[in-house]
Design a protein around this motif. Structure first.
Motif, PDB file in Angstrom:
ATOM      1  N   ALA A 157      -3.106  -0.853  -5.252  1.00  9.98           N
ATOM      2  CA  ALA A 157      -2.972   0.092  -6.355  1.00  9.98           C
ATOM      3  C   ALA A 157      -4.266   0.812  -6.681  1.00  9.98           C
ATOM      4  O   ALA A 157      -4.268   1.696  -7.546  1.00  9.98           O
ATOM      5  CB  ALA A 157      -2.473  -0.646  -7.606  1.00  9.98           C
ATOM      6  N   THR A 158      -5.366   0.449  -6.016  1.00  9.28           N
ATOM      7  CA  THR A 158      -6.653   1.043  -6.393  1.00  9.28           C
ATOM      8  C   THR A 158      -7.397   1.706  -5.244  1.00  9.28           C
ATOM      9  O   THR A 158      -8.005   2.766  -5.432  1.00  9.28           O
ATOM     10  CB  THR A 158      -7.585  -0.024  -7.011  1.00  9.28           C
ATOM     11  N   ASP A 159      -7.370   1.144  -4.056  1.00  7.25           N
ATOM     12  CA  ASP A 159      -8.233   1.624  -2.975  1.00  7.25           C
ATOM     13  C   ASP A 159      -7.888   3.058  -2.573  1.00  7.25           C
ATOM     14  O   ASP A 159      -8.634   4.001  -2.843  1.00  7.25           O
ATOM     15  CB  ASP A 159      -8.122   0.673  -1.771  1.00  7.25           C
ATOM     16  N   GLY A 160      -6.745   3.244  -1.941  1.00  8.86           N
ATOM     17  CA  GLY A 160      -6.349   4.582  -1.551  1.00  8.86           C
ATOM     18  C   GLY A 160      -6.012   5.472  -2.732  1.00  8.86           C
ATOM     19  O   GLY A 160      -6.201   6.695  -2.683  1.00  8.86           O
ATOM     20  N   VAL A 161      -5.511   4.878  -3.805  1.00  9.02           N
ATOM     21  CA  VAL A 161      -5.145   5.654  -4.997  1.00  9.02           C
ATOM     22  C   VAL A 161      -6.377   6.306  -5.614  1.00  9.02           C
ATOM     23  O   VAL A 161      -6.332   7.460  -6.063  1.00  9.02           O
ATOM     24  CB  VAL A 161      -4.431   4.741  -6.014  1.00  9.02           C
TER      25      VAL A 161
ATOM     26  N   LEU B 244      -1.947   4.351 -12.204  1.00  8.21           N
ATOM     27  CA  LEU B 244      -1.769   3.233 -11.280  1.00  8.21           C
ATOM     28  C   LEU B 244      -3.104   2.554 -10.981  1.00  8.21           C
ATOM     29  O   LEU B 244      -3.159   1.338 -10.779  1.00  8.21           O
ATOM     30  CB  LEU B 244      -1.116   3.717  -9.991  1.00  8.21           C
ATOM     31  N   PHE B 245      -4.181   3.326 -10.940  1.00  7.31           N
ATOM     32  CA  PHE B 245      -5.509   2.754 -10.731  1.00  7.31           C
ATOM     33  C   PHE B 245      -5.832   1.752 -11.837  1.00  7.31           C
ATOM     34  O   PHE B 245      -6.333   0.647 -11.572  1.00  7.31           O
ATOM     35  CB  PHE B 245      -6.540   3.881 -10.705  1.00  7.31           C
ATOM     36  N   LEU B 246      -5.536   2.103 -13.077  1.00  2.00           N
ATOM     37  CA  LEU B 246      -5.755   1.178 -14.189  1.00  2.00           C
ATOM     38  C   LEU B 246      -4.809  -0.015 -14.110  1.00  2.00           C
ATOM     39  O   LEU B 246      -5.205  -1.153 -14.365  1.00  2.00           O
ATOM     40  CB  LEU B 246      -5.561   1.911 -15.516  1.00  2.00           C
ATOM     41  N   ALA B 247      -3.544   0.243 -13.743  1.00  6.43           N
ATOM     42  CA  ALA B 247      -2.581  -0.856 -13.630  1.00  6.43           C
ATOM     43  C   ALA B 247      -3.000  -1.846 -12.549  1.00  6.43           C
ATOM     44  O   ALA B 247      -2.781  -3.056 -12.685  1.00  6.43           O
ATOM     45  CB  ALA B 247      -1.194  -0.297 -13.325  1.00  6.43           C
ATOM     46  N   GLY B 248      -3.600  -1.353 -11.471  1.00 12.09           N
ATOM     47  CA  GLY B 248      -4.068  -2.250 -10.419  1.00 12.09           C
ATOM     48  C   GLY B 248      -5.131  -3.215 -10.924  1.00 12.09           C
ATOM     49  O   GLY B 248      -5.112  -4.407 -10.592  1.00 12.09           O
ATOM     50  N   HIS B 249      -6.058  -2.715 -11.726  1.00 13.91           N
ATOM     51  CA  HIS B 249      -7.064  -3.610 -12.303  1.00 13.91           C
ATOM     52  C   HIS B 249      -6.444  -4.578 -13.297  1.00 13.91           C
ATOM     53  O   HIS B 249      -6.873  -5.733 -13.419  1.00 13.91           O
ATOM     54  CB  HIS B 249      -8.177  -2.791 -12.970  1.00 13.91           C
TER      55      HIS B 249
ATOM     56  N   ALA C 162       0.822  -1.219   0.000  1.00 14.30           N
ATOM     57  CA  ALA C 162       0.000   0.000   0.000  1.00 14.30           C
ATOM     58  C   ALA C 162       0.854   1.266   0.000  1.00 14.30           C
ATOM     59  O   ALA C 162       0.609   2.196  -0.782  1.00 14.30           O
ATOM     60  CB  ALA C 162      -0.945  -0.003   1.205  1.00 14.30           C
ATOM     61  N   VAL C 163       1.860   1.333   0.848  1.00 14.64           N
ATOM     62  CA  VAL C 163       2.675   2.549   0.945  1.00 14.64           C
ATOM     63  C   VAL C 163       3.563   2.741  -0.290  1.00 14.64           C
ATOM     64  O   VAL C 163       3.556   3.828  -0.887  1.00 14.64           O
ATOM     65  CB  VAL C 163       3.514   2.539   2.237  1.00 14.64           C
ATOM     66  N   PRO C 164       4.330   1.734  -0.725  1.00 13.25           N
ATOM     67  CA  PRO C 164       5.159   1.964  -1.918  1.00 13.25           C
ATOM     68  C   PRO C 164       4.349   2.256  -3.171  1.00 13.25           C
ATOM     69  O   PRO C 164       4.753   3.094  -3.986  1.00 13.25           O
ATOM     70  CB  PRO C 164       5.973   0.669  -2.058  1.00 13.25           C
ATOM     71  N   LEU C 165       3.209   1.610  -3.340  1.00  8.56           N
ATOM     72  CA  LEU C 165       2.408   1.892  -4.525  1.00  8.56           C
ATOM     73  C   LEU C 165       1.729   3.250  -4.421  1.00  8.56           C
ATOM     74  O   LEU C 165       1.525   3.935  -5.439  1.00  8.56           O
ATOM     75  CB  LEU C 165       1.369   0.791  -4.738  1.00  8.56           C
ATOM     76  N   GLY C 166       1.365   3.676  -3.211  1.00 12.10           N
ATOM     77  CA  GLY C 166       0.827   5.017  -3.039  1.00 12.10           C
ATOM     78  C   GLY C 166       1.851   6.075  -3.412  1.00 12.10           C
ATOM     79  O   GLY C 166       1.536   7.072  -4.078  1.00 12.10           O
TER      80      GLY C 166
END
Length: 451
Positions: free
Chosen positions: A355-359, A317-322, A302-306
C-alpha cells in the motif's frame, strides 16, 4: 536498445486513431512489464547476495556483527544520496532515463563478480558501496519511465504490477542462493558467480526490450478523444537548482515531508523480524523464512492495492498502509503466541509495503511535471530512505538502553502521531488523486493533462 526502439516506433506509427481511447489501451503498458521483468531478474541477483552476505562477512571474513551493521548502514546512506543524482541526470527527455537507469543496473551487475576478489573490509565496503550507488542511480529514472509510459489514472495499478514482479524476484533470490549453496563445492563463490550472470541477463533485457523514449501518456478528454501515447521531443536537461526548486511546489513538499515523517517512525524489517523471533518464539532455523512471508503478502496485494489507490486516492492508501503497521506492532507487543500470530504480523507487514511502495511513486508522479519526474521521484525517495535510516539508528539505541518491547511501544505511539499529522498535511478529504495533482497549485498539473 535498437530492438526496443524499433518496436516502439513501429507501434506508434501504425496505431489506429481510435486506439487512444481508454477502453482500447491496456492499463499496464508493455514498457512497465519490460521494466518489471528487469527488476524481477535483478532482484533475484541482488537477493542472492543479501541472503548470504551477513553470514559471509561475519564467518568467512571475520567481521563483527556491529561492524556489519555499520557497513550496511553506510552503504544504504550512499544509495539514498546517489538517488538524487540519478533523478537529476535522467530528466530532460530523450533517452536519458534509460541511459541513467542502464548505468545503474550495469554498475550493480559489475559489482557481483568483484565480490569474488574482495576479501578485506575496505575492499568489500567499496564493492557494496558501488552496488548501492548503482541501485540509487537507477531507481528514480526507472520510476519516471513507468510514470511516462502509463496514463495518469492507471499509475497506481502500473506501479503495483511492477512492484509485484520485483517482489517475485525477492522471493526467488534467497531460494536460488539456498539451492546453489546446497549443490556447489565453493558455496559463496558459486553464489556470487551465479548472481553476476543473472544480473547481466537483467541488463540485457533492459537494453533489448525497454524503449528509450517511453511515451508520455495523457488522459483522454471528456468527449472521448485524447492525445494518446506520444513521445515528447527531447528537452534540455533541467538545471540542478530547478530540480531542488521542486520542493517549492506545495503538493510535492507535503508528500516529501509526510514520507520522511512516517519513515522516521517505521521500524526496519530486520528489527521487526528479530522481535518476532524473540517475543513470539519463532525457531531460529525458521528465521530466514520471515522475510519470505512479507514478500509473499506484498506479491499478492501489490496489484489489487495499486488499482484501489487509483480509485480512492493514492495519498489515502499510503496513509492506510502505515496504519496497517499499528495492529502488527500491537500483536508483537501482545501476549498472543503461535503460528497464526506470526502469519498475521507478516501479512500486515506485506500489506504495508503493497500500500505504500509503488503507491508513493504513483502519487509523486502526479505532483511534478513530466520534465522533472526523475528529480521528483528522487527527492521523495531520498527523504524517505534517509528518515528510515535515522529511525533504525534510533530504534537500535532505544533497544540497547531499554529493551525491544519498550522501543517498539514508543515507535508505535510515534507512528500513530505521525500518521495523524500526515493525514492533515496531505488533506485526505480532497478529491482522490487519480492522475490529478494538488488542486491548491495549478502549476502541478502534469503536461498534457486537463486542468
Amino acid at each position: 536498445m535498437y530492438l526496443a526502439d524499433s518496436r516502439n516506433s513501429t507501434t506508434s506509427s501504425t496505431a489506429a486513431p481510435g486506439s487512444t481511447r481508454p477502453g482500447r489501451r491496456p492499463a499496464v503498458p508493455g514498457t512497465v512489464l519490460a521494466l518489471g521483468a528487469v527488476s524481477l531478474i535483478t532482484d533475484v541477483s541482488a537477493e542472492m547476495i543479501t541472503a548470504v552476505l551477513p553470514l559471509y562477512v561475519v564467518t568467512a571474513l571475520g567481521l563483527s556483527p556491529l561492524g556489519f551493521g555499520l557497513l550496511d548502514g553506510i552503504n544504504n546512506g550512499v544509495g539514498a544520496l546517489v538517488r538524487l543524482a540519478g533523478g537529476h541526470l535522467a530528466d530532460g527527455g530523450g533517452r536519458r532515463h534509460k541511459v541513467v537507469a542502464g548505468i545503474g543496473y550495469g554498475l550493480s551487475a559489475v559489482c557481483k563478480p568483484l565480490l569474488l576478489l574482495a576479501r578485506g573490509l575496505p575492499a568489500i565496503s567499496a564493492v557494496l558501496a558501488a552496488d548501492r550507488a548503482g541501485k540509487g542511480l537507477r531507481t528514480a529514472p526507472r520510476d519516471a519511465m513507468i510514470s511516462l509510459a502509463t496514463r495518469p489514472e492507471h499509475r497506481g495499478r502500473a506501479f503495483g504490477v511492477h512492484r509485484a514482479m520485483d517482489t517475485a524476484g525477492a522471493l526467488l533470490g534467497p531460494l536460488v542462493a539456498f539451492a546453489v549453496l546446497r549443490v556447489a563445492v565453493d558455496g559463496y563463490d558459486a553464489v556470487f558467480t551465479v548472481s553476476a550472470c543473472v544480473a547481466a541477463l537483467g541488463v540485457l533485457v533492459l537494453v533489448l526490450f525497454v524503449p528509450s523514449r517511453p511515451g508520455t501518456a495523457t488522459p483522454a478528454t471528456a468527449t472521448g478523444t485524447g492525445t494518446g501515447t506520444a513521445s515528447a521531443p527531447p528537452a534540455p536537461r533541467p538545471a540542478l537548482r530547478d530540480s531542488l526548486a521542486l520542493l517549492r511546489r506545495p503538493a510535492l513538499r507535503r508528500l516529501t515531508l509526510c514520507a520522511a515523517l512516517l519513515g522516521l517512525t517505521t521500524v526496519s524489517d530486520a528489527f521487526l523480524y528479530l522481535l518476532l523471533q524473540r517475543r513470539l518464539g519463532v525457531p531460529a532455523g525458521l528465521f530466514p523464512l520471515l522475510p519470505l512471508g512479507t514478500s509473499a503478502a506484498f506479491l499478492l496485494l501489490a496489484v489489487p492495492l495499486g488499482a484501489l489507490a487509483d480509485r480512492i486516492g493514492r495519498r489515502r492508501l499510503f496513509l492506510a498502509g502505515h496504519a496497517a503497521l499499528l495492529p502488527a506492532y500491537a500483536l508483537v507487543l501482545s501476549p498472543l503466541r503461535g503460528p497464526a500470530t506470526v502469519v498475521t504480523v507478516l501479512a500486515l507487514h506485506g500489506a504495508f509495503y503493497a500500500a505504500t511502495d509503488g503507491v508513493l511513486a504513483a502519487a509523486t508522479a502526479g505532483a511534478v511535471p513530466a520534465a522533472h519526474l526523475g528529480a521528483g521521484q528522487a527527492l521523495v525517495g531520498t527523504g524517505q530512505a534517509l528518515a528510515r535510516f535515522v529511525c533504525s539508528l534510533a530504534f537500535g539505541a532505544a533497544w540497547s538502553f531499554w529493551d525491544g518491547r519498550a522501543a517498539l511501544a514508543v515507535a508505535a505511539v510515534a507512528l500513530a502521531a505521525a500518521a495523524l499529522v500526515a493525514a492533515r498535511l496531505l488533506r485526505t478529504t480532497d478529491t482522490p488523486d487519480t492522475g490529478r495533482t494538488d488542486r491548491d497549485d495549478p502549476h502541478n498539473t502534469p503536461q498534457g493533462a486537463p486542468r
